[in-house]
Design a protein around this motif. Structure first.
Motif, PDB file in Angstrom:
ATOM      1  N   ILE A  12       0.876  -1.162   0.000  1.00  0.00           N
ATOM      2  CA  ILE A  12       0.000   0.000   0.000  1.00  0.00           C
ATOM      3  C   ILE A  12       0.913   1.211   0.000  1.00  0.00           C
ATOM      4  O   ILE A  12       1.738   1.393   0.894  1.00  0.00           O
ATOM      5  N   SER A  21      -3.868  19.855   0.307  1.00  0.00           N
ATOM      6  CA  SER A  21      -4.762  18.991  -0.451  1.00  0.00           C
ATOM      7  C   SER A  21      -4.099  17.632  -0.592  1.00  0.00           C
ATOM      8  O   SER A  21      -3.144  17.467  -1.326  1.00  0.00           O
ATOM      9  N   SER A  22      -4.601  16.629   0.176  1.00  0.00           N
ATOM     10  CA  SER A  22      -3.959  15.328   0.122  1.00  0.00           C
ATOM     11  C   SER A  22      -4.820  14.352  -0.648  1.00  0.00           C
ATOM     12  O   SER A  22      -6.044  14.464  -0.675  1.00  0.00           O
ATOM     13  N   MET A  23      -4.184  13.392  -1.285  1.00  0.00           N
ATOM     14  CA  MET A  23      -4.918  12.341  -1.961  1.00  0.00           C
ATOM     15  C   MET A  23      -4.211  11.015  -1.686  1.00  0.00           C
ATOM     16  O   MET A  23      -2.988  10.963  -1.690  1.00  0.00           O
ATOM     17  N   ASN A  24      -4.982   9.990  -1.429  1.00  0.00           N
ATOM     18  CA  ASN A  24      -4.392   8.681  -1.193  1.00  0.00           C
ATOM     19  C   ASN A  24      -4.223   7.948  -2.511  1.00  0.00           C
ATOM     20  O   ASN A  24      -5.170   7.841  -3.288  1.00  0.00           O
ATOM     21  N   ILE A  25      -3.012   7.473  -2.751  1.00  0.00           N
ATOM     22  CA  ILE A  25      -2.787   6.622  -3.915  1.00  0.00           C
ATOM     23  C   ILE A  25      -2.394   5.252  -3.384  1.00  0.00           C
ATOM     24  O   ILE A  25      -1.432   5.133  -2.616  1.00  0.00           O
ATOM     25  N   THR A  26      -3.153   4.240  -3.717  1.00  0.00           N
ATOM     26  CA  THR A  26      -2.841   2.919  -3.168  1.00  0.00           C
ATOM     27  C   THR A  26      -2.753   1.880  -4.268  1.00  0.00           C
ATOM     28  O   THR A  26      -3.367   2.012  -5.333  1.00  0.00           O
ATOM     29  N   GLU A  27      -1.956   0.845  -3.999  1.00  0.00           N
ATOM     30  CA  GLU A  27      -1.885  -0.326  -4.879  1.00  0.00           C
ATOM     31  C   GLU A  27      -1.881  -1.544  -3.986  1.00  0.00           C
ATOM     32  O   GLU A  27      -1.190  -1.551  -2.974  1.00  0.00           O
ATOM     33  N   GLU A  28      -2.652  -2.551  -4.296  1.00  0.00           N
ATOM     34  CA  GLU A  28      -2.555  -3.771  -3.485  1.00  0.00           C
ATOM     35  C   GLU A  28      -2.914  -4.995  -4.300  1.00  0.00           C
ATOM     36  O   GLU A  28      -3.612  -4.919  -5.312  1.00  0.00           O
TER      37      GLU A  28
ATOM     38  N   LYS B 117     -12.980  17.533  -5.633  1.00  0.00           N
ATOM     39  CA  LYS B 117     -11.627  17.034  -5.911  1.00  0.00           C
ATOM     40  C   LYS B 117     -11.477  15.538  -5.647  1.00  0.00           C
ATOM     41  O   LYS B 117     -12.260  14.947  -4.898  1.00  0.00           O
ATOM     42  N   LYS B 118     -10.458  15.006  -6.297  1.00  0.00           N
ATOM     43  CA  LYS B 118     -10.164  13.582  -6.150  1.00  0.00           C
ATOM     44  C   LYS B 118      -9.469  13.340  -4.810  1.00  0.00           C
ATOM     45  O   LYS B 118      -8.535  14.052  -4.462  1.00  0.00           O
ATOM     46  N   VAL B 119      -9.950  12.352  -4.027  1.00  0.00           N
ATOM     47  CA  VAL B 119      -9.311  12.063  -2.740  1.00  0.00           C
ATOM     48  C   VAL B 119      -8.613  10.705  -2.710  1.00  0.00           C
ATOM     49  O   VAL B 119      -7.866  10.419  -1.791  1.00  0.00           O
ATOM     50  N   ARG B 120      -8.908   9.864  -3.693  1.00  0.00           N
ATOM     51  CA  ARG B 120      -8.252   8.543  -3.686  1.00  0.00           C
ATOM     52  C   ARG B 120      -8.141   8.011  -5.106  1.00  0.00           C
ATOM     53  O   ARG B 120      -9.067   8.153  -5.902  1.00  0.00           O
ATOM     54  N   SER B 121      -7.005   7.400  -5.370  1.00  0.00           N
ATOM     55  CA  SER B 121      -6.803   6.716  -6.636  1.00  0.00           C
ATOM     56  C   SER B 121      -6.138   5.384  -6.325  1.00  0.00           C
ATOM     57  O   SER B 121      -5.037   5.352  -5.785  1.00  0.00           O
ATOM     58  N   SER B 122      -6.825   4.293  -6.592  1.00  0.00           N
ATOM     59  CA  SER B 122      -6.335   2.985  -6.160  1.00  0.00           C
ATOM     60  C   SER B 122      -6.294   1.986  -7.301  1.00  0.00           C
ATOM     61  O   SER B 122      -7.131   2.031  -8.210  1.00  0.00           O
ATOM     62  N   THR B 123      -5.338   1.079  -7.230  1.00  0.00           N
ATOM     63  CA  THR B 123      -5.254  -0.027  -8.178  1.00  0.00           C
ATOM     64  C   THR B 123      -5.255  -1.328  -7.387  1.00  0.00           C
ATOM     65  O   THR B 123      -4.521  -1.449  -6.405  1.00  0.00           O
TER      66      THR B 123
END
Lengths: 162, 418
Positions: A12, A21-28, B117-123
């Motif tokens: 993750i 301005s935060s954004m979560n980028i996740t990979e799992e 706004k975008k808060v999450r981008s997940s794969t």
């Protein structure tokens, strides 16, 4: 199918882009949830001692709710069990305690055990050697009556002697 | 107090019904629009349904479908935030599924509508043909993004069924995707997960007497934990997985022991002529709670393991039957089976309150097990003499899990799996 099978690590990545301005980028990766089915081979002892079956067939004593003390009626039943055991000193007995379905399963397992122990104590007190007695409990797992009423419950609160 | 009465039936041709019966949702649910994901049509539809049900079951969401919306953006660039603002929607989820023969992957994005706004981008890299799992992982990501709490859609539930024979079954948290761990002609009770959710402990009567087994889920390898001639039951793992607390009957009475799984050393924890059983560990492993009959009726007690020779401290006083307790994950309180007069209910007691809160209201509710995020309790109920599983969320939503064949009971919730 097997690509991710043994992959234990998952990843993750959380990146905070900036403080305002935060954004979560996740990979799992998805875990494998493979299951192996096992068949238990039952080794329930069969009642092969026909002599003891003949003498003790369906000898059962009953109990009050959440109680393991013997009633006067139970004691009458147990007196003849003691006589039979004294007459046939080669016979061994198994005392199986049971409970009705009210209450939790583990508590009922312990309660069934206490009931079987009460019967065992009575037999020992009346001269039966403890080595001839096996005590166990099935709790609420093996009811005789399936109704959800007092008469069914009363039939299930029992110790079977065989 | 706003009360919502909502009964929704979802049917699916290959599975039995999931009955979502939200008797009381949260007062102010999150309003979330989920656009059906782009890509492989059939899989997208499937996954869409699973995600919606997962989120609805939490009782914390109102879900908006394609049909409820003014616009259905296919990608980030298509989003008209005002179309969602007008509907008072809080969050928007869009995504896609890429499926070829070797891989299935999903990318999804969560947008905060108020902030535009975008808060999450997940794969998520899924396993081919395991679309349900992929959907559960997506659900958990969405849930976590919006509520700040880890989701439980990707967790599992263990339970026992009785039909022709007894089966120990593991299923997804929504009751589907059942897989059999053990089949036996004799009863199975008290299943319990190891903290890493790779093994299970349970009581099997297959040898003619209650014995505790530990079984590896993936390999099926299983063993009796203690080989002796007396019965053993009620296994519970310590949070570090190194110990198993058990009820042993070698003293002629139910007493609780702690088994060191590495060196097999046994330490006796209780010593009383009354019944002591149903041990469970606090989340940090510093306390053990158990049911004891020492006061004359079953009540809950706890022992502080950090003190030497600590005396059991009684924790329940109201009601004539309080049993099978377990600690909430944050240690704020306990969940247990409670009987005030004649009916057995699932109840909760917070440590900072001096009263018991009943959570259910039927007659024979038992075996409560708490989800790893502490938000949902699954338990066994009786309906017309039949055993079923039911769930209640701390926000007040109730649901029933799909009826499997035969009577279902003894649910046990896994830890987090992702």
């Amino acid at each position: 199918m097997f690509i991710f099978k043994n992959k234990i690590n998952f990843l993750i990545v959380v990146i905070f882009l900036s403080s305002c301005s935060s954004m979560n980028i996740t990979e799992e990766n998805v875990y494998s949830d493979n299951v192996k089915t096992v068949k238990a081979s039952s080794s329930m002892p069969e009642n092969i001692n026909l002599d003891s079956m003949a003498i003790f067939a369906n000898a059962t004593v009953y109990f009050e709710f959440d109680k393991s003390s013997l009633t006067s009626k139970s004691i009458q039943t147990l007196k003849s069990a003691v006589d039979a055991l004294n007459e046939n000193t080669s016979i061994k007995v198994t005392l199986s305690g049971h409970a009705d379905e009210r209450g939790t399963r583990e508590y009922n397992l312990a309660l069934g055990q206490r009931r079987a122990e009460s019967v065992s104590d009575y037999l020992v007190l009346n001269g039966i050697n403890k080595s001839r007695i096996t005590v166990k409990s099935f709790g609420e797992e093996k009811p005789l009556a399936y109704g959800q009423d007092e008469s069914s419950y009363a039939k299930n609160r029992r110790v079977e002697i065989n | 107090m706003k009360k919502i009465l909502l009964i929704i039936f979802f049917s699916n041709c290959s599975f039995s019904e999931l009955i979502l019966e939200i008797t009381q949702g949260t007062e102010d649910p999150f309003r979330v629009a989920i656009i059906e994901f782009q890509g492989s049509n059939e899989i997208s539809k499937d996954i869409h349904e699973i995600i919606k049900n997962n989120l609805k079951r939490s009782g914390e969401f109102t879900i908006f479908d394609n049909d409820d919306l003014l616009s259905t953006p296919k990608s980030e660039n298509d989003i008209i935030f005002n179309d969602f603002k007008i509907l008072n929607i809080d969050y928007l989820v869009i995504g896609n599924i890429v499926n070829d023969k070797l891989n299935i992957t999903s990318e999804y994005k969560v947008f905060d509508i108020k902030k535009s706004k975008k808060v999450r981008s997940s794969t998520i890299f899924g396993i081919p043909n395991k679309n349900r799992q992929l959907a559960h992982y997506i659900s958990d990501g969405i849930y976590e993004e919006i509520t700040g709490i880890k989701g439980i859609a990707s967790t599992k539930i263990l339970y026992v069924t009785e039909n022709e024979d007894f089966k120990l079954i593991v299923a997804d948290a929504d009751g589907k995707n059942e897989q059999v761990l053990l089949e036996s002609s004799e009863p199975i009770i008290s299943p319990s997960w190891s903290p890493d959710s790779k093994k299970v402990a349970y009581v099997s009567f297959e040898t003619g007497m209650a014995k505790v087994f530990v079984q590896d889920i993936a390999t099926g390898k299983r063993d009796v934990v203690i080989k002796n001639s007396s019965q053993i039951s009620s296994p519970a793992w310590s949070p570090d997985g190194k110990f198993l607390s058990l009820t042993m009957y070698q003293d002629g009475n139910a007493e609780i022991y702690i088994l060191n799984l590495q060196n097999k050393n046994l330490t006796r924890l209780t010593n009383h002529y009354a019944i002591d059983t149903e041990s469970s560990w606090s989340k940090k492993g510093s306390k053990i709670m158990f049911t004891s009959g020492r006061s004359g009726s079953p009540q809950l007690y706890e022992i502080n393991l950090r003190q030497s020779n600590a005396r059991p401290k009684r924790v329940t006083f109201d009601g004539n039957y309080n049993a099978k307790g377990s600690y909430l994950p944050n240690n704020e309180g306990i969940v247990f089976v409670h009987r005030a007069d004649v009916n057995f209910q699932i109840a909760i007691k917070y440590f900072d309150e001096n009263f018991i809160r009943p959570l259910t209201e039927s007659q024979m509710d038992e075996s409560p097990s708490i989800s790893p995020n502490g938000n949902v309790i699954v338990y066994a109920i009786r309906e017309e003499g039949m055993g079923l599983l039911s769930g209640v969320t701390l926000s007040g939503a109730k649901f029933k899990l799909p009826a499997s064949e035969g009577a279902v009971r003894e649910p046990s919730w896994s830890g987090f799996l992702r």
